[in-house]
Design an enzyme around this catalytic site. Structure first.
Site, PDB file in Angstrom:
ATOM      1  N   GLU A  77       0.830  -1.201   0.000  1.00 12.94           N
ATOM      2  CA  GLU A  77       0.000   0.000   0.000  1.00 12.94           C
ATOM      3  C   GLU A  77       0.864   1.250   0.000  1.00 12.94           C
ATOM      4  OE1 GLU A  77      -2.803   0.083   3.174  1.00 12.94           O
ATOM      5  OE2 GLU A  77      -2.950  -2.096   3.264  1.00 12.94           O
ATOM      6  N   LYS A 105       3.795  -2.761  13.124  1.00 14.31           N
ATOM      7  CA  LYS A 105       3.531  -3.103  14.530  1.00 14.31           C
ATOM      8  C   LYS A 105       2.036  -3.223  14.782  1.00 14.31           C
ATOM      9  CE  LYS A 105       7.408  -0.358  15.967  1.00 14.31           C
ATOM     10  NZ  LYS A 105       7.618   1.022  16.361  1.00 14.31           N
TER      11      LYS A 105
HETATM   12  N1  RBF Z   1      -0.563  -1.166   9.752  1.00 16.24           N
HETATM   13  C1  RBF Z   1      -0.271  -1.827  10.891  1.00 16.24           C
HETATM   14  O1  RBF Z   1      -1.021  -2.698  11.300  1.00 16.24           O
HETATM   15  N2  RBF Z   1       0.870  -1.541  11.613  1.00 16.24           N
HETATM   16  C2  RBF Z   1       1.749  -0.590  11.236  1.00 16.24           C
HETATM   17  O2  RBF Z   1       2.760  -0.378  11.904  1.00 16.24           O
HETATM   18  C3  RBF Z   1       1.457   0.154  10.024  1.00 16.24           C
HETATM   19  N3  RBF Z   1       2.271   1.139   9.607  1.00 16.24           N
HETATM   20  C4  RBF Z   1       1.942   1.860   8.476  1.00 16.24           C
HETATM   21  C5  RBF Z   1       2.766   2.904   8.065  1.00 16.24           C
HETATM   22  C6  RBF Z   1       2.450   3.650   6.942  1.00 16.24           C
HETATM   23  C7  RBF Z   1       3.346   4.768   6.533  1.00 16.24           C
HETATM   24  C8  RBF Z   1       1.253   3.355   6.213  1.00 16.24           C
HETATM   25  C9  RBF Z   1       0.872   4.163   5.015  1.00 16.24           C
HETATM   26  C10 RBF Z   1       0.443   2.314   6.612  1.00 16.24           C
HETATM   27  C11 RBF Z   1       0.770   1.552   7.743  1.00 16.24           C
HETATM   28  N4  RBF Z   1      -0.029   0.481   8.161  1.00 16.24           N
HETATM   29  C12 RBF Z   1       0.260  -0.182   9.308  1.00 16.24           C
HETATM   30  C13 RBF Z   1      -1.114  -0.015   7.280  1.00 16.24           C
HETATM   31  C14 RBF Z   1      -2.489   0.454   7.626  1.00 16.24           C
HETATM   32  O3  RBF Z   1      -3.047  -0.371   8.600  1.00 16.24           O
HETATM   33  C15 RBF Z   1      -3.295   0.375   6.314  1.00 16.24           C
HETATM   34  O4  RBF Z   1      -2.739   1.262   5.381  1.00 16.24           O
HETATM   35  C16 RBF Z   1      -4.755   0.652   6.533  1.00 16.24           C
HETATM   36  O5  RBF Z   1      -5.323  -0.410   7.251  1.00 16.24           O
HETATM   37  C17 RBF Z   1      -5.510   0.825   5.227  1.00 16.24           C
HETATM   38  O6  RBF Z   1      -5.425  -0.288   4.412  1.00 16.24           O
HETATM   39 MG    MG Z   2      -5.574   1.525   0.776  1.00  9.67          MG
END
Ligand code: RBF
Ligand code: MG
Ligand code: ADP
Length: 144
Positions: A77, A105
């Site tokens: 993503e 995390k």
């Molecule tokens: N999802 C997690 O479960 N843990 C994370 O540490 C985490 N870090 C992210 C850092 C960035 C910069 C982005 C853009 C997304 C991150 N996500 C993380 C994903 C997030 O849960 C996901 O983009 C949303 O659920 C939408 O699909």
């Molecule tokens: Mg998305």
């Protein structure tokens, strides 16, 4: 492993990025996820991205299972550091993945996840100004 170049179509996810986190993420098609080397680490990365061979912008990328949401499929993503006028589902997204920031995390609350994402964006903005990374803006990969 880096830099890593990937391209694919933007597909629909659960819509949580913008709705829950205030951070839309363009989800790359399955073929792009399957093309990743097997030992490509999951986690949070920074780099550059373009939509339909348009302008090249800074981006942050999350690769993995979104442990906070216990996803069953691995997703790739990309949040582009630019305000777009409209959605770009089905368009071609190209990404140059340049640096690794951290593991994904399982945060205790959605606010902790949001704060972590804000920190990631600040770090990415800074790191991407380094000349070793800026050169990728004009890489042939981004030229149609
Ligand atoms: N999802 C997690 O479960 N843990 C994370 O540490 C985490 N870090 C992210 C850092 C960035 C910069 C982005 C853009 C997304 C991150 N996500 C993380 C994903 C997030 O849960 C996901 O983009 C949303 O659920 C939408 O699909
Ligand atoms: Mg998305
Ligand atoms: P989904 O779960 O379908 O990926 P999101 O809430 O994560 O939904 O929103 C992602 C969509 O938002 C992208 O597919 C794209 O069409 C649109 N979008 C608009 N601005 C951006 C941006 N700056 N970065 C990434 N996607 C964006």
């Amino acid at each position: 492993m880096l830099p890593y170049f990937a391209k694919g179509q933007v597909i629909k996810g659960f819509g949580r990025g913008s709705r829950d986190l205030g951070c839309p993420t363009a989800n790359l098609s399955r073929d792009a996820v399957e093309a990743l080397p097997e030992d490509f680490k999951t986690g949070v990365y920074f780099g550059y991205a373009s939509v339909d061979s348009g302008k090249v912008y800074k981006m942050v990328m999350s690769l993995g299972w979104n442990p906070f949401y216990n996803n069953e499929t691995k997703t790739m993503e990309i949040h582009i550091l630019h305000e777009f006028e409209s959605d770009f589902y089905d368009k071609e997204l190209r990404v140059a993945v340049l640096g690794y920031m951290r593991q994904e995390k399982k945060f205790g609350s959605v606010n902790e996840l949001i704060d972590a994402i804000k920190d990631d964006i600040l770090q990415a903005k800074n790191e991407l100004n380094a000349s070793e990374f800026v050169i990728y803006r004009n890489h042939s990969f981004f030229i149609k």
